[in-house]
Design a protein around this motif. Structure first.
Motif, mmCIF file in Angstrom:
data_model
loop_
_atom_site.group_PDB
_atom_site.id
_atom_site.type_symbol
_atom_site.label_atom_id
_atom_site.label_comp_id
_atom_site.label_asym_id
_atom_site.label_seq_id
_atom_site.Cartn_x
_atom_site.Cartn_y
_atom_site.Cartn_z
ATOM 1 N N PRO A 143 -59.727 -31.452 -40.752
ATOM 2 C CA PRO A 143 -60.286 -32.797 -40.936
ATOM 3 C C PRO A 143 -61.358 -32.799 -42.028
ATOM 4 O O PRO A 143 -62.213 -31.906 -42.074
ATOM 5 C CB PRO A 143 -60.891 -33.131 -39.563
ATOM 6 C CG PRO A 143 -60.073 -32.330 -38.596
ATOM 7 C CD PRO A 143 -59.745 -31.056 -39.326
ATOM 8 N N GLU A 189 -57.255 -35.590 -43.563
ATOM 9 C CA GLU A 189 -57.368 -34.130 -43.568
ATOM 10 C C GLU A 189 -57.278 -33.585 -44.994
ATOM 11 O O GLU A 189 -56.709 -34.230 -45.863
ATOM 12 C CB GLU A 189 -56.252 -33.513 -42.712
ATOM 13 C CG GLU A 189 -56.370 -33.877 -41.240
ATOM 14 C CD GLU A 189 -55.351 -33.156 -40.379
ATOM 15 O OE1 GLU A 189 -55.769 -32.538 -39.389
ATOM 16 O OE2 GLU A 189 -54.144 -33.222 -40.686
ATOM 17 N N THR A 241 -59.474 -38.788 -36.486
ATOM 18 C CA THR A 241 -58.736 -38.005 -37.487
ATOM 19 C C THR A 241 -57.309 -38.515 -37.567
ATOM 20 O O THR A 241 -56.636 -38.643 -36.546
ATOM 21 C CB THR A 241 -58.726 -36.508 -37.107
ATOM 22 O OG1 THR A 241 -60.075 -36.029 -37.079
ATOM 23 C CG2 THR A 241 -57.930 -35.686 -38.106
#
Length: 208
Positions: free
Chosen positions: A111, A149, A181
């Motif tokens: 992330p 990410e 995320t």
């Protein structure tokens, strides 16, 4: 509670399990690396010998996400086996007697909110990891498509890669991701989705 030396053993009592941290590591890899035969013998062997849970994303894209979950020891054992498997594959084309070991590369998917801690102030942390392990580490500047990410590329001989991944994991365990995320899925880009939709629509029009 179990004593620290009992906890470091391989037993599975509740006290020992309580002391182990569960870690999930995502890596971007070519699907054929983990297949190893028609029935995926490589991934089966790594699962059995490392005790880690390993899943490989589906899809027609050559690159897949390999997710490794388990205790930190199990995850590092799996990463070690993958690194040595990559080295073995690189050497398979030669006569087995090379002057030096060819470096292998792993691409971790992390992330973006954790990448700042990994880089450190003015790049201090990533420089420290490079110097102490001897591995090359690069954090991509851009996000992976349609995700929050980034790719973190680690290169070196397997022993240095394993030390490097251990240090990266220590940093990300200390700095949990902030906010939601959006995970990266290889091959899933807006262009692909639009192209597929147009093909489907064109196909139905031609049938009509």
């Amino acid at each position: 509670m179990a004593s620290p030396d009992r906890a470091s053993g391989m037993g599975g009592s509740p006290e020992e399990t309580e002391l182990s941290i569960t870690l999930t590591l995502r890596m971007l890899m070519h699907g054929k690396v983990m297949a190893g035969g028609s029935k995926g013998e490589t991934v089966k062997r790594i699962r059995e010998q490392s005790s880690a849970r390993i899943t490989i994303s589906e899809g027609s894209c050559p690159e897949r996400i390999t997710t490794i979950t388990g205790s930190t020891d199990a995850v590092f054992r799996a990463v070690s086996m993958i690194a040595f498997k990559l080295e073995e594959d690189l050497g398979a084309g030669g006569d087995g007697v090379s002057a030096g070991r060819a470096p292998v590369t792993l691409r971790l998917v992390i992330p973006a909110s954790q990448c700042g801690s990994l880089i450190g102030k003015a790049g201090a942390k990533i420089r420290e990891i490079r110097e102490s392990t001897g591995a090359q580490v690069q954090v991509a500047g851009d996000l992976l498509p349609n995700s929050t990410e980034r790719a973190v590329t680690v290169s070196g001989v397997p022993d240095t890669i394993i030390q490097c991944v251990r240090q990266i994991c220590a940093v990300i365990l200390e700095s949990p991701p902030k906010g939601a995320t959006i995970p990266y899925h290889p091959g899933l880009s807006l262009g692909t989705i639009l192209l597929s939709a147009n093909q489907v629509r064109g196909h139905s029009l031609s049938k009509g």
